[in-house]
Design a protein around this motif. Structure first.
Motif, short mmCIF file in Angstrom:
data_model
loop_
_atom_site.label_atom_id
_atom_site.label_comp_id
_atom_site.label_asym_id
_atom_site.label_seq_id
_atom_site.Cartn_x
_atom_site.Cartn_y
_atom_site.Cartn_z
N LEU A 106 -28.43 -13.35 57.61
CA LEU A 106 -29.04 -13.65 56.31
C LEU A 106 -27.99 -13.80 55.21
CD1 LEU A 106 -31.96 -11.08 56.53
CD2 LEU A 106 -32.11 -13.56 56.82
N LEU A 115 -42.38 -15.95 50.07
CA LEU A 115 -42.49 -16.14 51.51
C LEU A 115 -43.85 -15.60 51.95
CD1 LEU A 115 -40.53 -17.08 53.81
CD2 LEU A 115 -40.06 -14.68 54.20
N ASP A 119 -44.76 -16.99 57.39
CA ASP A 119 -43.39 -17.51 57.46
C ASP A 119 -42.42 -16.52 58.10
OD1 ASP A 119 -44.17 -19.86 56.12
OD2 ASP A 119 -43.83 -18.94 54.17
N HIS A 120 -42.76 -15.25 58.11
CA HIS A 120 -41.85 -14.24 58.66
C HIS A 120 -41.58 -14.49 60.15
CE1 HIS A 120 -43.06 -12.11 55.01
NE2 HIS A 120 -41.94 -11.44 55.15
N LEU A 123 -38.77 -16.88 60.66
CA LEU A 123 -37.50 -16.26 60.27
C LEU A 123 -36.99 -15.35 61.39
CD1 LEU A 123 -35.31 -15.60 58.17
CD2 LEU A 123 -36.84 -13.81 57.30
N HIS A 126 -35.72 -17.32 64.43
CA HIS A 126 -34.39 -17.90 64.22
C HIS A 126 -33.31 -16.83 64.34
CE1 HIS A 126 -35.59 -21.95 63.29
NE2 HIS A 126 -36.43 -21.53 62.35
N ALA A 142 -37.94 -20.27 56.05
CA ALA A 142 -37.15 -19.31 56.83
C ALA A 142 -35.69 -19.75 56.90
CB ALA A 142 -37.73 -19.18 58.24
N ARG A 143 -35.46 -21.03 57.14
CA ARG A 143 -34.09 -21.54 57.27
C ARG A 143 -33.28 -21.39 55.99
NH1 ARG A 143 -32.78 -24.12 61.91
NH2 ARG A 143 -34.48 -24.73 63.27
N LEU A 146 -31.23 -18.19 55.86
CA LEU A 146 -30.24 -17.95 56.90
C LEU A 146 -28.85 -18.46 56.52
CD1 LEU A 146 -32.42 -19.00 59.94
CD2 LEU A 146 -31.84 -16.67 59.24
#
Length: 153
Positions: A106, A115, A119-120, A123, A126, A142-143, A146
């Motif tokens: 992160l 969010l 959406d979690h 995340l 990924h 999510a992206r 990161l």
């Protein structure tokens, strides 16, 4: 007490129950097919024919009926509850949760846009290197959180 409730009317009474509930102040009533997509809710086989949601500051309490035990052993409280769930957080910003995350995957000192709970999943997939199965989450949100290819800024 809840911020929402589901109802299965007796056979042939769906419209009558819906119309009567639609007259009640401080709630919103939806037939199953009319539940907003943003709720990520209506396509589940466990959703009943009518969904009722309470406005902020209100809650839905089932009646206490002698001899009837509701799921979870619920008993009607003698005073208002200190908190609740089941509200539409997409419209109620003061009801949203907070997510704090840190670690090598992160970005540091990053504040993300809102969010949604759906959406979690993307995340976490990924971060764990798992291919997510089709879901209602937004992959782009999510992206954004990161670190990209070794950049940890």
């Amino acid at each position: 007490a809840w911020g929402g409730a589901q109802i299965t009317p007796k056979a042939g009474k769906l419209d009558e129950v819906y119309n009567q509930l639609s007259k009640v102040k401080n709630i919103k009533v939806y037939k199953r097919d009319d539940i907003p997509e943003k709720f990520h809710y209506k396509h589940n086989s466990l959703v009943l024919p009518i969904l009722v949601t309470a406005d902020v500051g209100y809650e839905i309490q089932p009646p206490k009926i002698d001899g009837v035990v509701l799921p979870g052993g619920y008993t009607k409280p003698s005073k208002p509850s200190g908190g609740n769930h089941g509200y539409n957080v997409s419209e109620l910003t003061d009801m949203r949760g907070i997510m704090y995350g840190f670690g090598p995957a992160l970005k540091k000192n990053y504040t993300a846009e809102s969010l949604e709970m759906v959406d979690h999943y993307n995340l976490f997939c990924h971060i764990l290197g798992i291919n997510p199965i089709p879901n209602n989450g937004t992959d782009s949100k999510a992206r954004e959180m990161l670190v990209s290819s070794g950049d940890n800024s």
